[in-house]
Scaffold this motif. Structure first.
Motif, PDB file in Angstrom:
ATOM      1  N   ILE A 230       0.830  -1.204   0.000  1.00 29.84           N
ATOM      2  CA  ILE A 230       0.000   0.000   0.000  1.00 29.84           C
ATOM      3  C   ILE A 230       0.862   1.250   0.000  1.00 29.84           C
ATOM      4  O   ILE A 230       0.600   2.213  -0.718  1.00 29.84           O
ATOM      5  N   SER A 231       1.903   1.250   0.843  1.00 30.11           N
ATOM      6  CA  SER A 231       2.766   2.423   0.965  1.00 30.11           C
ATOM      7  C   SER A 231       4.177   1.964   1.305  1.00 30.11           C
ATOM      8  O   SER A 231       4.353   1.042   2.109  1.00 30.11           O
ATOM      9  N   PRO A 232       5.191   2.604   0.724  1.00 30.31           N
ATOM     10  CA  PRO A 232       6.568   2.212   1.031  1.00 30.31           C
ATOM     11  C   PRO A 232       7.096   2.811   2.331  1.00 30.31           C
ATOM     12  O   PRO A 232       8.209   2.487   2.754  1.00 30.31           O
ATOM     13  N   VAL A 233       6.318   3.694   2.969  1.00 27.98           N
ATOM     14  CA  VAL A 233       6.776   4.374   4.186  1.00 27.98           C
ATOM     15  C   VAL A 233       6.548   3.472   5.393  1.00 27.98           C
ATOM     16  O   VAL A 233       5.416   3.024   5.627  1.00 27.98           O
ATOM     17  N   PRO A 234       7.569   3.182   6.185  1.00 30.77           N
ATOM     18  CA  PRO A 234       7.393   2.358   7.396  1.00 30.77           C
ATOM     19  C   PRO A 234       6.718   3.164   8.511  1.00 30.77           C
ATOM     20  O   PRO A 234       7.379   3.812   9.331  1.00 30.77           O
TER      21      PRO A 234
ATOM     22  N   VAL B   9      -2.259  10.340   0.596  1.00 30.31           N
ATOM     23  CA  VAL B   9      -1.285  10.146  -0.476  1.00 30.31           C
ATOM     24  C   VAL B   9      -0.523  11.430  -0.777  1.00 30.31           C
ATOM     25  O   VAL B   9       0.713  11.426  -0.916  1.00 30.31           O
ATOM     26  N   ARG B  10      -1.228  12.547  -0.891  1.00 30.96           N
ATOM     27  CA  ARG B  10      -0.549  13.808  -1.231  1.00 30.96           C
ATOM     28  C   ARG B  10       0.441  14.209  -0.150  1.00 30.96           C
ATOM     29  O   ARG B  10       1.564  14.637  -0.445  1.00 30.96           O
ATOM     30  N   ALA B  11       0.035  14.087   1.118  1.00 35.37           N
ATOM     31  CA  ALA B  11       0.936  14.430   2.207  1.00 35.37           C
ATOM     32  C   ALA B  11       2.156  13.518   2.200  1.00 35.37           C
ATOM     33  O   ALA B  11       3.285  13.961   2.465  1.00 35.37           O
ATOM     34  N   GLU B  12       1.946  12.251   1.895  1.00 33.68           N
ATOM     35  CA  GLU B  12       3.066  11.302   1.859  1.00 33.68           C
ATOM     36  C   GLU B  12       4.031  11.634   0.726  1.00 33.68           C
ATOM     37  O   GLU B  12       5.264  11.624   0.913  1.00 33.68           O
ATOM     38  N   LYS B  13       3.499  11.942  -0.452  1.00 37.15           N
ATOM     39  CA  LYS B  13       4.364  12.293  -1.573  1.00 37.15           C
ATOM     40  C   LYS B  13       5.145  13.577  -1.298  1.00 37.15           C
ATOM     41  O   LYS B  13       6.332  13.687  -1.643  1.00 37.15           O
ATOM     42  N   ALA B  14       4.486  14.549  -0.670  1.00 36.02           N
ATOM     43  CA  ALA B  14       5.176  15.796  -0.344  1.00 36.02           C
ATOM     44  C   ALA B  14       6.297  15.554   0.662  1.00 36.02           C
ATOM     45  O   ALA B  14       7.383  16.154   0.567  1.00 36.02           O
ATOM     46  N   TRP B  15       6.055  14.660   1.604  1.00 31.21           N
ATOM     47  CA  TRP B  15       7.081  14.359   2.600  1.00 31.21           C
ATOM     48  C   TRP B  15       8.275  13.647   1.952  1.00 31.21           C
ATOM     49  O   TRP B  15       9.435  13.978   2.228  1.00 31.21           O
TER      50      TRP B  15
END
Length: 657
Positions: free
Chosen positions: A67-71, A105-111
């Motif tokens: 779903i997301s690559p961020v741990p 998703v947008r916040a994650e991409k911006a981070w």
């Protein structure tokens, strides 16, 4: 994998195989989607750990997608959630729903595009300021340096942090402690009950720590803002996190301080399952991660005093003892016993209004929260739902507080009278009465419907309900505490503690030397406020509760559900923990008048010592899982499959069957 599901039987790790095409993407802590064979559908899950597969009889299911690559779930947060849930007989996934926000998703991409966090730099001026503030509190500074555990009695006085902003001295002290921790390269977590306290901490930290290192976490944030803040907290750079009860789980890197302000506030008790208080979560976190642990307040809860008594917490008081000038006001000879504001308090308010604002604390909001029959004094009830009637203003038609209907044709069921009278005064009626008594003076109402955060230094009468008192610039010139006798009449085991906390927090808003009048209250609670000895009152409460086995001298678990489910859980508990005595279990008691149906709702309480906590929680958790499995099977019955009926909450604050 830990599957994100509310079903208690799924609250355990599951093994899955990682297909070759996902081996470079799957890592501990990330979100994935996995199949669940028994349900025949896909569910979200967290990767807990990875390793080589053991020989099994049947092949493992494959991870379906990343779903997301961020741990987002570091191992330290999973261990904390698991330990907290086990202590409360709950599910780790319920804890993680409070700690880990939904993915944006947008916040994650911006981070990810930003490339991470910037290391905070504390300049010499900020470090000198923190050292100067903590110089008056050497015991607190020592606790921070040795990563100790402390119960801190905050000085009860307001402090001006700028020409326009005044905050409580507690906020300045916790801000200084956080700056000191951040300067040492470690993170600080500051947990407060509501946005008012959070605003004070933010004001105290303004200009003392880099803005990018101060992270907010509260319900007022939008979902993208909260998720972006959570990603910053996960970074390896230290930070200061400020927020409400769920902030206690903030997975900061290398926590050097976890501080909770006013742990007696009910807002710090989590209403969602498994209902873990922020205080208990902080205790578990300290055992796992270390760092300094500070419980600060103007009063001392019996829960914290118990920990002080057994030596687990250190009693930390101010080096220079400061306390408000509390006056126990009562009606004098010749005055009417029904006088709401005695002459001494009235004179103090009149004198103080020549210099600045005066705070008047009342018990309830509204105009007339309680109406009674004008002839027989029977409480006025709604003819439709039997709810209490109240009046929005003088001469208004009574309105039901439950269904909202207007009682245009009220008739007393006892004496057939059609007249009602006001039996109590809310914030609006008090403002109306005092406004006529002090003509020409501003009157400000502060309650749930009229939120006010602060007032200026000009003369004004501030009528506030308990907990909604605004901060006055420079402090109030006088504080009058009304309705104390009515507050103490509530049917609550901890009402004395609560009243003392409400009154102490209001008294702490007074300018040093300003009078604080407690009207119409005597006894041990009034003496504790007048002498500012709240820890002694908490110790006396513990002494009185111990022979009766009342919390917090023992832990209490509440079981609710069908009578069959409750009785089965109690039987299994007695078998698992045979050392429980005969008086440990209270109930079960049927919740309906008709007790003949064993499928009807029932409730029971279990009192147990802290030494038996792990065994009791494990047995109760097993009962929840077994009840859920029985409910899902429910073979050969007509109609839909019923849900599980057993609900358990550990560490309830009161005995209420």
């Amino acid at each position: 994998m830990l599957i994100d599901s509310p079903l208690p039987q799924l609250d355990r790790p599951f093994d899955y195989a990682v297909p070759a095409e996902l081996r470079d993407d799957v890592a501990p802590g990330i979100r994935v989607r996995v199949p669940l064979r028994s349900a025949g559908r896909m569910l979200d899950a967290y990767v807990i750990e990875m390793g080589e597969a053991d020989p099994v009889d049947r092949p493992l299911s494959d991870v379906d997608a990343v779903i997301s690559p961020v741990p987002v779930l570091p191992r330290r947060l999973y261990d904390l959630a698991r330990r907290v849930a086990d202590r409360a007989a709950g599910s780790a996934t319920d804890i993680l729903r409070l700690a880990v926000p939904k993915r944006m998703v947008r916040a994650e991409k911006a981070w990810l595009a930003a490339g991470g966090a910037v290391a905070p730099v504390i300049d010499d001026a900020a470090q000198s300021w923190a050292a100067g503030v903590l110089a008056d509190q050497p015991a607190l500074a020592d606790c921070l340096d040795r990563s100790g555990r402390a119960a801190f009695d905050a000085p009860p006085e307001p402090v001006a942090v700028s020409a326009e902003v005044t905050v409580g001295s507690w906020a300045v002290l916790l801000a200084a402690a956080a700056v000191r921790t951040l300067a040492a390269g470690r993170s600080a977590v500051l947990v407060v009950p509501d946005h008012r306290d959070q605003a004070q901490l933010e004001a105290a930290l303004a200009g003392r720590a880099p803005a990018h290192a101060i992270i907010r976490n509260d319900a007022r944030q939008s979902s993208p803002e909260r998720y972006a803040a959570y990603l910053r907290v996960l970074a390896s750079e230290p930070c200061i996190v400020i927020g409400n009860r769920s902030t206690v789980y903030a997975p900061v890197h290398d926590p050097g301080l976890v501080a909770i302000w006013d742990d007696g506030d009910p807002l710090l008790g989590e209403p969602l399952s498994p209902g873990v208080h922020a205080r208990d979560a902080a205790l578990v976190r300290h055992e796992l991660e270390g760092g300094a642990l500070v419980f600060a307040g103007h009063t001392r809860t019996s829960d914290i005093e118990r920990l002080v008594g057994i030596g687990w917490l250190t009693d930390v008081s101010s080096a220079r003892r400061r306390s408000p000038r509390v006056v126990l006001s009562a009606t004098k000879e010749g005055e009417s016993r029904g006088a709401r504001v005695p002459s001494a308090a009235f004179a103090a308010a009149r004198e103080a209004l020549t210099a600045g604002p005066v705070l008047v604390q009342v018990a309830r909001p509204g105009y007339a929260p309680v109406l009674v029959c004008a002839d027989c004094r029977t409480p006025a009830r709604c003819p439709h739902c039997a709810g209490p009637l109240h009046a929005a203003r003088r001469g208004a038609v009574p309105t039901c507080g439950w269904c909202g209907r207007s009682a245009t044709a009220f008739e007393c069921p006892k004496c057939a009278s059609t007249r009602v009278r006001m039996a109590s005064s809310g914030s609006e009626r008090t403002a109306d009465d005092l406004g006529r008594a002090f003509p020409g003076i501003r009157v400000i109402v502060a309650d749930g419907e009229h939120p006010v955060l602060d007032v200026d230094e000009r003369p004004a009468l501030v009528i506030a309900t308990r907990g909604a008192e605004p901060i006055a610039r420079g402090g109030y010139r006088a504080v009058i505490l009304l309705d104390g006798d009515r507050m103490l009449q509530a049917e609550d085991l901890r009402i004395g503690e609560s009243c003392l906390r409400w009154w102490s927090n209001a008294a702490a808003l007074a300018r040093p030397g300003a009078p604080v009048h407690l009207v119409g209250v005597t006894g041990s609670v009034a003496r504790a406020l007048a002498t500012w000895t709240q820890p002694a009152y908490a110790r006396a409460e513990l002494t009185d509760r111990a022979p009766l086995r009342m919390p917090p001298t023992v832990r209490v678990a509440a079981l609710e559900g069908s009578r069959i489910a409750v009785e089965t859980a109690l039987t299994e508990l007695r078998q698992a923990v045979p050392s429980l005595d005969d008086l440990a279990v209270l109930g079960p008691v049927d919740r309906l008048v008709d007790a003949g149906d064993r499928r009807g709702p029932a409730r029971a309480l279990v009192r147990f010592d802290y030494a038996h906590g792990a065994a009791v929680a494990e047995s109760l958790r097993s009962s929840i899982v077994a009840d859920a499995l029985r409910a899902r099977k429910n073979p050969r019955t007509r109609g839909p499959v019923v849900g599980n009926t057993l609900r358990i909450r550990v560490d309830v604050p009161d005995l209420d069957l």
